[in-house]
Design an enzyme around this catalytic site. Structure first.
Site, PDB file in Angstrom:
ATOM      1  N   ASP A 180       1.003  -1.121   0.354  1.00  0.00           N
ATOM      2  CA  ASP A 180      -0.030   0.115   0.216  1.00  0.00           C
ATOM      3  C   ASP A 180       1.105   1.054   0.114  1.00  0.00           C
ATOM      4  O   ASP A 180       2.000   1.189   0.657  1.00  0.00           O
ATOM      5  CB  ASP A 180      -1.136   0.260   1.849  1.00  0.00           C
ATOM      6  CG  ASP A 180      -2.368   1.187   1.321  1.00  0.00           C
ATOM      7  OD1 ASP A 180      -2.949   1.897   0.454  1.00  0.00           O
ATOM      8  OD2 ASP A 180      -1.937   2.167   2.442  1.00  0.00           O
ATOM      9  N   SER A 181       0.156   2.501  -0.415  1.00  0.00           N
ATOM     10  CA  SER A 181       1.211   3.284  -0.029  1.00  0.00           C
ATOM     11  C   SER A 181       1.392   4.097   1.116  1.00  0.00           C
ATOM     12  O   SER A 181       2.495   5.087   1.140  1.00  0.00           O
ATOM     13  CB  SER A 181       0.209   4.645  -0.583  1.00  0.00           C
ATOM     14  OG  SER A 181      -0.907   5.324   0.283  1.00  0.00           O
TER      15      SER A 181
ATOM     16  N   TYR B  92      -0.418   8.708  -2.634  1.00  0.00           N
ATOM     17  CA  TYR B  92      -0.683   8.494  -3.304  1.00  0.00           C
ATOM     18  C   TYR B  92      -2.408   9.248  -4.749  1.00  0.00           C
ATOM     19  O   TYR B  92      -1.998   9.355  -5.509  1.00  0.00           O
ATOM     20  CB  TYR B  92      -0.909   6.705  -4.097  1.00  0.00           C
ATOM     21  CG  TYR B  92       0.419   5.890  -4.707  1.00  0.00           C
ATOM     22  CD1 TYR B  92       1.812   6.364  -3.372  1.00  0.00           C
ATOM     23  CD2 TYR B  92       1.016   5.062  -4.862  1.00  0.00           C
ATOM     24  CE1 TYR B  92       2.675   6.402  -3.872  1.00  0.00           C
ATOM     25  CE2 TYR B  92       1.745   4.495  -4.063  1.00  0.00           C
ATOM     26  CZ  TYR B  92       2.948   4.839  -4.257  1.00  0.00           C
ATOM     27  OH  TYR B  92       4.437   4.278  -3.728  1.00  0.00           O
ATOM     28  N   GLY B  93      -2.963   9.190  -4.024  1.00  0.00           N
ATOM     29  CA  GLY B  93      -4.594   9.184  -4.281  1.00  0.00           C
ATOM     30  C   GLY B  93      -4.372  10.929  -4.917  1.00  0.00           C
ATOM     31  O   GLY B  93      -5.461  10.752  -5.968  1.00  0.00           O
TER      32      GLY B  93
ATOM     33  N   CYS C 106      -4.504  -1.562  -1.803  1.00  0.00           N
ATOM     34  CA  CYS C 106      -4.642   0.182  -2.441  1.00  0.00           C
ATOM     35  C   CYS C 106      -5.268   0.015  -3.625  1.00  0.00           C
ATOM     36  O   CYS C 106      -4.600   0.317  -4.280  1.00  0.00           O
ATOM     37  CB  CYS C 106      -3.205   0.631  -2.728  1.00  0.00           C
ATOM     38  SG  CYS C 106      -3.387   2.596  -3.572  1.00  0.00           S
ATOM     39  N   ASN C 107      -6.604   0.655  -4.085  1.00  0.00           N
ATOM     40  CA  ASN C 107      -6.897   1.537  -4.526  1.00  0.00           C
ATOM     41  C   ASN C 107      -6.684   1.844  -5.883  1.00  0.00           C
ATOM     42  O   ASN C 107      -7.346   1.226  -6.617  1.00  0.00           O
ATOM     43  CB  ASN C 107      -8.908   2.030  -3.876  1.00  0.00           C
ATOM     44  CG  ASN C 107      -9.343   0.853  -3.364  1.00  0.00           C
ATOM     45  OD1 ASN C 107     -10.141  -0.539  -4.248  1.00  0.00           O
ATOM     46  ND2 ASN C 107      -9.095   0.873  -1.997  1.00  0.00           N
ATOM     47  N   THR C 108      -5.974   3.063  -5.127  1.00  0.00           N
ATOM     48  CA  THR C 108      -4.932   4.051  -6.382  1.00  0.00           C
ATOM     49  C   THR C 108      -4.509   3.197  -6.948  1.00  0.00           C
ATOM     50  O   THR C 108      -3.930   3.587  -8.702  1.00  0.00           O
ATOM     51  CB  THR C 108      -4.527   5.072  -5.514  1.00  0.00           C
ATOM     52  OG1 THR C 108      -5.637   5.175  -4.467  1.00  0.00           O
ATOM     53  CG2 THR C 108      -4.447   5.680  -6.343  1.00  0.00           C
TER      54      THR C 108
ATOM     55  N   GLU D 125      -3.110   9.195   7.257  1.00  0.00           N
ATOM     56  CA  GLU D 125      -1.749   9.603   7.401  1.00  0.00           C
ATOM     57  C   GLU D 125      -1.800  10.316   8.955  1.00  0.00           C
ATOM     58  O   GLU D 125       0.336   9.933   8.824  1.00  0.00           O
ATOM     59  CB  GLU D 125      -0.737  10.252   6.104  1.00  0.00           C
ATOM     60  CG  GLU D 125      -1.164   8.324   5.163  1.00  0.00           C
ATOM     61  CD  GLU D 125      -0.339   7.143   5.731  1.00  0.00           C
ATOM     62  OE1 GLU D 125       0.574   7.540   5.242  1.00  0.00           O
ATOM     63  OE2 GLU D 125      -1.321   6.193   5.377  1.00  0.00           O
TER      64      GLU D 125
ATOM     65  N   CYS E 140     -11.210   2.719  -0.140  1.00  0.00           N
ATOM     66  CA  CYS E 140      -9.845   2.683   0.049  1.00  0.00           C
ATOM     67  C   CYS E 140      -9.481   2.146   1.042  1.00  0.00           C
ATOM     68  O   CYS E 140     -10.296   2.849   2.246  1.00  0.00           O
ATOM     69  CB  CYS E 140      -9.568   4.754   0.216  1.00  0.00           C
ATOM     70  SG  CYS E 140      -7.754   5.188   0.592  1.00  0.00           S
ATOM     71  N   THR E 141      -8.379   1.761   1.296  1.00  0.00           N
ATOM     72  CA  THR E 141      -8.295   1.301   2.055  1.00  0.00           C
ATOM     73  C   THR E 141      -7.330   1.710   3.412  1.00  0.00           C
ATOM     74  O   THR E 141      -7.495   1.496   4.569  1.00  0.00           O
ATOM     75  CB  THR E 141      -6.672  -0.047   1.748  1.00  0.00           C
ATOM     76  OG1 THR E 141      -5.231   0.924   1.623  1.00  0.00           O
ATOM     77  CG2 THR E 141      -7.081  -0.901   1.192  1.00  0.00           C
ATOM     78  N   HIS E 142      -7.787   3.125   2.999  1.00  0.00           N
ATOM     79  CA  HIS E 142      -7.776   4.367   4.494  1.00  0.00           C
ATOM     80  C   HIS E 142      -8.376   4.453   5.373  1.00  0.00           C
ATOM     81  O   HIS E 142      -8.525   4.348   6.316  1.00  0.00           O
ATOM     82  CB  HIS E 142      -6.334   4.665   5.176  1.00  0.00           C
ATOM     83  CG  HIS E 142      -5.125   5.267   4.316  1.00  0.00           C
ATOM     84  ND1 HIS E 142      -4.806   4.569   2.505  1.00  0.00           N
ATOM     85  CD2 HIS E 142      -4.329   5.680   4.799  1.00  0.00           C
ATOM     86  CE1 HIS E 142      -3.713   4.578   3.539  1.00  0.00           C
ATOM     87  NE2 HIS E 142      -3.078   5.591   4.487  1.00  0.00           N
TER      88      HIS E 142
END
Ligand code: DGL
Length: 282
Positions: free
Chosen positions: A15-16, A47-48, A78-80, A163, A197-199
């Site tokens: 993931d980012s 990254y988004g 990560c979706n992005t 983040e 979004c995995t966040h």
């Protein structure tokens, strides 16, 4: 490419930043015997809001690092990255690097699960600007369930708030409310909402409180874990290339202290991260 000679290795989870930990924890619950290496590119997150080319370049670099560390299979948690880099990596890079390695994303399994969840076929997507711009969700939905009507909302502030560990204050609530309102105004009939979004699972309780109780929230951890289990069952040759000692390493491109601290919030357990060394194969 260095060190691509091992026959079996851990499963790589990329993931980012921290978001993929929400996926990793569900995967480890479902498949505890496997070995894993988590890589968070925190130094270059988020990254988004980045362009296609940049997300592709960063994601490929990280996938190649995971391959060099022995991974035969890498999950883009990560979706992005799944939206902007997966197809190019699968079609152009894997044949060149090693046709026996695999990289899988998380958008397809999410859409498969979505079709089973929504009752009235009105669904919403909350995601990064990159994922929304890529049109990956509408394209995938159109392929699998053309009767589903999707409304999307880009949430540029959510990942930076997470983040930077700022998601628990009033400032964060303002942005969460704003995006939810805007999405429900676009389609008040939405019955299922993808946290794309995995966040975002870190905001799940907050989002839940702000939404009508009848709306189902779709998070991706359990969906990805079941999809991976199914994939390994259908591909015994790949399963045989995944080592199984129940271990997990955490690597970050940023500060190890910061990652270890924040990762503990996502995982609800203490972990000790390692710094990714771009020059060493291990
Ligand atoms: N967790 C990533 C996703 O699922 C995005 C985070 C970012 O913007 O870096 O899209």
């Amino acid at each position: 490419m260095k060190n691509l000679t091992q026959t079996a290795g851990p499963i790589g989870i990329f993931d980012s930043g921290y978001g993929g930990l929400t996926i990793l924890s569900k995967i480890r619950e479902q498949l505890p015997d496997y070995d894993y290496i988590y890589l968070g590119d925190n130094a270059r997150a988020p990254y988004g809001t980045r362009s296609f080319d940049v997300v592709y370049k960063y994601t490929l670099e990280c996938v190649e690092r995971l391959f060099a560390m022995g991974c035969r299979l890498v999950i883009l948690a990560c979706n992005t990255a799944s939206a902007k880099a997966l197809r190019s990596i699968q079609q152009h890079d894997l044949p060149r690097i090693d046709p026996d390695r695999r990289v899988l994303g998380i958008i397809r399994p999410t859409v498969e699960a979505l079709g089973r969840k929504t009752r009235n076929r009105h669904v919403g997507l909350l995601a990064t600007p990159g994922t929304v711009q890529s049109q990956s969700y509408p394209l995938e939905i159109k392929k699998l369930y053309p009767d589903i009507q999707l409304s999307s909302e880009a949430c540029p502030m959510w990942v930076p708030l997470i983040e930077n560990n700022e998601y628990n204050n009033e400032g964060a609530d303002y942005f969460i409310r704003k995006n939810l309102r805007s999405l429900l105004a676009a389609d008040p009939r939405i019955d299922t909402l993808i946290l794309g979004c995995t966040h975002y699972p870190i905001l799940e309780a907050k989002i839940r409180r702000l939404l009508p109780a009848a709306i189902t929230l779709l998070t991706q951890g359990a969906i990805t874990a079941r999809s991976l289990e199914d994939y390994l069952r259908r591909h015994p040759e790949m399963d045989a290339r995944c080592t199984k000692q129940g271990s997990c390493r955490y690597l970050t491109t940023e500060s190890v202290e910061k990652f270890s601290q924040s990762a503990s919030v996502f995982l609800k357990e203490e972990i000790r991260a390692e710094q990714l060394d771009w020059d060493s194969p291990h």
